[in-house]
Write an enzyme that holds these catalytic residues in place. Sequence first.
Site, short mmCIF file in Angstrom:
data_model
loop_
_atom_site.label_atom_id
_atom_site.label_comp_id
_atom_site.label_asym_id
_atom_site.label_seq_id
_atom_site.Cartn_x
_atom_site.Cartn_y
_atom_site.Cartn_z
N ARG A 71 0.83 -1.22 0.00
CA ARG A 71 0.00 0.00 0.00
C ARG A 71 0.86 1.26 0.00
O ARG A 71 0.55 2.25 0.67
CB ARG A 71 -0.96 0.00 1.19
CG ARG A 71 -1.89 -1.20 1.22
CD ARG A 71 -2.79 -1.27 -0.01
NE ARG A 71 -3.61 -2.47 -0.01
CZ ARG A 71 -3.30 -3.60 -0.66
NH1 ARG A 71 -2.19 -3.66 -1.38
NH2 ARG A 71 -4.08 -4.65 -0.62
N SER A 118 -11.53 -1.82 2.17
CA SER A 118 -10.91 -2.15 3.45
C SER A 118 -10.48 -0.86 4.15
O SER A 118 -9.74 -0.06 3.57
CB SER A 118 -9.69 -3.05 3.24
OG SER A 118 -10.07 -4.27 2.66
N GLU A 120 -6.25 2.66 5.99
CA GLU A 120 -5.88 2.61 4.58
C GLU A 120 -6.52 3.77 3.83
O GLU A 120 -6.06 4.18 2.78
CB GLU A 120 -6.33 1.27 3.98
CG GLU A 120 -5.82 0.99 2.59
CD GLU A 120 -6.10 -0.44 2.16
OE1 GLU A 120 -6.80 -0.61 1.14
OE2 GLU A 120 -5.63 -1.37 2.83
#
Length: 320
Positions: A192, A242, A312
């Site tokens: 990420r 998410s 996130e």
Amino acid sequence: MELKDLKRKLNEICPSLETKIRENVSMASYCSFRAGGYAELFVEPSTVEELKAALRAATKLQVPHVILGNGSNTLFEDGVYEGAVIRPDNLAPEFGDIDIWVSPEDDDNILCRAGAGALISRVARMTAQEPWSASGMEGLTGIPGSVGGAVFMNAGAYGYETGKVLQSVHAVSPDGMDERDFTKDEVTPGYRHSAFMDNGYIITSAVFSLFRDKQEDIQDRISDFTRARTEKQPLNFASAGSTFKRPEGHFAGKLIEDAGLKGEAVGAAEVSELHAGFIVNTGGASATDILRLIELVQQKVFETSGVTLEPEVRVIRSAK
């Protein structure tokens, strides 16, 4: 900062932007959470030159500004973002087109160039179809973000990551004065994360390198991933996917469920009953509701497991 100053500067540098500037635009309409405040100024360039002009003007006048892609992993705080949100027009050819061709060096190597505004899921599905039958992006077919966003955060699912199939990226410097190509090694994709989170360059397009496989096998994998998402993810509610990054050695959803937080709510923001790793907007949630619930989940999970969850979701704070 006076809005008229930035608008005047934009018109001086690039007259074609005049019709692509709006004031007081709701960010809830442009982010998948369907929540958030307003942008004082909203600029939607259609070309790389217009994007560079917008960046030059904002830099020259020291105007706070942020780049927005498809908004699938972004949340603006409630209230007003006191600056400019610059969102490249994903329907314009320079930002939305997808081109696919066979590598001249290897018939089994399929290359794809996609504008930063194109949906990564569309790229994945187009390259998987005949006559290309290209493999490498099957797990990305359900990701709702743009190519730019997917490269920026190295989006991935089911063991597939954008960075694994990335060949090169074209990007514009933060001040709009320069543009250049980045190799995959220069992008340094990690979990990420990419170099663009650190260097401030704005992605305008990317080239992906894929390899042929049996059409039947590719479609079977896509069908399996689609079925898994439908069964296990709360796709009927607005969310940003998410909510938390995967902690090393753990799964965020499992930690949240073990903390007894499934169904926990703040206002209309709720920890999904179907998958605890998702915070969803059940209808009318504010950005404040969502952010308070994120903080509550972080606190409870730390108390029960000692693990600190890292969001996130990209949160855009009010610019002062």
